[in-house]
Design an enzyme around this catalytic site. Structure first.
Site, mmCIF file in Angstrom:
data_model
loop_
_atom_site.group_PDB
_atom_site.id
_atom_site.type_symbol
_atom_site.label_atom_id
_atom_site.label_comp_id
_atom_site.label_asym_id
_atom_site.label_seq_id
_atom_site.Cartn_x
_atom_site.Cartn_y
_atom_site.Cartn_z
ATOM 1 N N GLU A 79 -5.248 4.696 6.676
ATOM 2 C CA GLU A 79 -3.852 5.107 6.779
ATOM 3 C C GLU A 79 -3.762 6.590 7.093
ATOM 4 O O GLU A 79 -2.696 7.182 7.015
ATOM 5 C CB GLU A 79 -3.074 4.763 5.511
ATOM 6 C CG GLU A 79 -3.568 5.370 4.236
ATOM 7 C CD GLU A 79 -2.677 5.026 3.054
ATOM 8 O OE1 GLU A 79 -1.658 5.715 2.881
ATOM 9 O OE2 GLU A 79 -2.990 4.082 2.322
ATOM 10 N N CYS A 111 -3.143 0.967 1.825
ATOM 11 C CA CYS A 111 -4.496 0.816 1.270
ATOM 12 C C CYS A 111 -5.065 -0.581 1.461
ATOM 13 O O CYS A 111 -6.188 -0.860 1.019
ATOM 14 C CB CYS A 111 -4.495 1.166 -0.216
ATOM 15 S SG CYS A 111 -3.895 2.832 -0.547
ATOM 16 N N HIS A 233 -7.971 -2.095 -6.620
ATOM 17 C CA HIS A 233 -7.631 -0.896 -5.860
ATOM 18 C C HIS A 233 -7.310 0.195 -6.874
ATOM 19 O O HIS A 233 -6.549 -0.023 -7.823
ATOM 20 C CB HIS A 233 -6.436 -1.147 -4.953
ATOM 21 C CG HIS A 233 -5.818 0.110 -4.424
ATOM 22 N ND1 HIS A 233 -6.544 1.031 -3.698
ATOM 23 C CD2 HIS A 233 -4.560 0.618 -4.548
ATOM 24 C CE1 HIS A 233 -5.755 2.054 -3.391
ATOM 25 N NE2 HIS A 233 -4.554 1.823 -3.889
#
Length: 393
Positions: A79, A111, A233
Site C-alpha cells: 500500500e 494490508c 495481522h
C-alpha cells in the site's frame, strides 16, 4: 494437489529507534508504548530503501537458481507503491534476474494485498503445477512525527515462494472472507501519510475477525481445538492479542495456554520492527515458526488477514515434515543483530528526508547502507537501483 509456502524470507532496514527513548522524547510513559501498544523497537527506512528494495532484499535471501528459472509469476502486495502505473514487482523482477517469461503485477487493498496474492498464486499453481510464484509483501508505514500513529510505524518486507508440494506449509482450501466499505484507515493520492480513525479501526478489526472466524468454523467444520497457533495481522502487537482474547473461551484451558504462548512468540519480530502493513501477518508467521522449535509437522496454523477499508480473511495452513530445515533462522537473527540504534533526533532527521517531487536528478551514497539492493537516486523521473551482489562477483 498440495499447494503452499515453499520458502519464506524477511528483510528490514539496518536502522531502528528504541521505543523507550521515543516515549521519553514524546513525554509519554514508556509502558504505554512497550506494554499498551506492544512495541519495543521501530525500524526506520533510510532514503536508500523503499518498498522495492525492501522486497528485493527479502527475496534475495531465499532464491536459488531453480527458483529463478521456475518463477513465472511475481505478485507484489503493497500500500506504499512508488508509481501509479508501473508495478513495483517489475523492478524486483529485474533486480533479481528472474525468468523473462513471467507475469508481474501489483496488488492493493491496504494490508490485505499479500493475502490476495497468495490466494491468486494458489490458483495459478493449480493450473501450472511445475511453476513457482514469488509473492512479495513490502511496506513503509508512516503517520508523521509526533502524531498518535507514530508509535505504529515501521518498515520491512516478507517474500514467499508459493509452489506445489511445498516444504514449509500446505495452505488449506477452506477460507472465509468479507468486504465492507468503511473509512477506518486510508491514504489519498495527494498525501504521503495515512489518515486513521484509531478506535473505529480497532473495533472493525475485531468485528471482521469474529465474522470470518465464525464463517470459517462452519465452512471447514473445525474449532479452536484444531489449531496449534493463530497468527494475526499486527498493526501493533497488542491488537492481535485483543482479537485472540475474544475467542479463547471456546477452548479448554490447555488450548488457551498454547494459543497465548504461541501468539507471544509470533510477535517477537514485530516488536522489533513495527507495522509493515501487507507483510505484518507473514512476519508474525515467520516469527512463530522460527521462535518455536516445538511445533510439529501436521499441526495447523490459523491466519487472520485484515486490510482497512476493509477486507478480512481467515485461512489456515498445515506444517510439513522437516519444515524447520527450510527456514533461514540464522540469516534473520544476523539481520537483527547487525542493526544500528539511532537517537530520536537522528530518527527525526532521517524521517524528514524525502525524494524530489518534481523529477529532479538526485544521487544517494549507499556505502553506509549494508543492504545488497539499494535505491541510488532519481534520473529523469526514474528511480535508479543497484544490486551490489551483482557488482561484487
Amino acid at each position: 494437489m498440495k499447494i503452499g509456502i515453499d520458502k519464506i524470507g524477511f528483510y528490514t532496514p539496518h536502522l531502528y529507534v528504541d521505543m523507550n527513548e521515543l516515549a521519553v522524547a514524546r513525554d509519554v510513559e514508556p509502558e504505554k508504548f512497550t506494554i499498551g501498544i506492544g512495541q519495543d523497537e521501530m525500524a526506520i527506512a533510510p532514503i536508500t530503501q523503499d518498498p522495492v528494495t525492501l522486497a528485493a532484499n527479502a527475496a534475495l535471501n531465499i532464491l536459488d537458481e531453480e527458483d529463478v528459472s521456475k518463477i513465472d509469476f511475481v505478485m507484489f502486495g503493497t500500500e506504499t507503491g512508488i508509481d501509479h502505473s508501473k508495478s513495483a514487482g517489475v523492478y524486483v523482477h529485474h533486480l533479481l534476474g528472474l525468468n523473462p517469461s513471467a507475469r508481474t503485477i501489483e496488488l492493493k487493498q491496504a494490508c490485505y494485498g499479500a493475502t490476495a496474492a497468495i490466494q491468486l498464486a494458489k490458483g495459478h499453481i493449480a493450473l501450472n503445477p511445475e511453476s513457482k510464484v514469488l509473492v512479495l509483501a513490502s511496506d513503509i508505514a508512516r503517520y508523521g512525527l509526533q502524531t498518535p500513529g507514530e508509535v505504529t510505524q515501521g518498515a520491512g518486507a516478507v517474500a514467499l515462494i508459493i509452489s506445489a508440494d511445498p516444504k514449509i506449509m500446505v495452505l488449506e482450501n477452506e477460507q472465509a472472507y468479507v468486504t465492507k466499505d468503511i473509512m477506518d484507515f486510508w491514504r489519498p493520492t495527494y498525501s504521503d501519510i495515512a489518515f486513521v480513525d484509531g478506535k473505529f479501526s480497532n473495533d472493525q478489526y475485531l468485528a471482521f475477525f469474529n465474522t470470518v472466524w465464525a464463517q470459517y468454523k462452519e465452512k471447514a467444520n473445525k474449532n479452536i481445538e484444531d489449531f496449534a497457533a493463530i497468527c494475526y495481522h499486527l498493526p501493533y502487537t497488542k491488537m492481535g492479542l485483543k482479537a485472540l482474547r475474544t475467542i479463547l473461551e471456546e477452548g479448554e484451558e490447555r488450548t488457551q495456554e498454547r494459543l497465548q504462548e504461541n501468539f507471544q512468540l509470533s510477535t517477537k519480530y514485530s516488536r522489533k520492527v513495527g507495522n509493515i502493513y501487507t507483510a505484518s501477518l507473514y512476519l508474525g508467521l515467520l516469527s512463530l515458526l522460527e521462535m518455536n522449535e516445538n511445533l510439529q509437522a501436521g499441526e495447523r496454523i490459523g491466519l487472520f488477514s485484515y486490510g482497512s477499508g476493509a477486507v478480512g480473511e481467515f485461512f489456515s495452513g498445515v506444517l510439513q515434515p522437516n519444515y524447520r530445515d527450510y527456514l533461514i533462522v540464522e540469516k534473520h537473527q544476523e539481520l537483527f543483530a547487525n542493526r544500528k540504534r539511532v537517537t530520536v533526533a537522528e530518527y527525526e532527521e532521517i524521517f524528514t528526508e524525502s525524494l524530489p517531487t518534481d523529477g529532479s536528478t538526485v544521487e544517494f551514497e549507499t556505502v553506509n547502507d549494508p543492504a545488497a539492493i539499494c535505491l541510488t537516486g532519481i534520473t529523469e523521473h526514474m528511480r535508479q537501483y543497484l544490486n551490489k551482489s551483482e557488482h561484487s562477483e
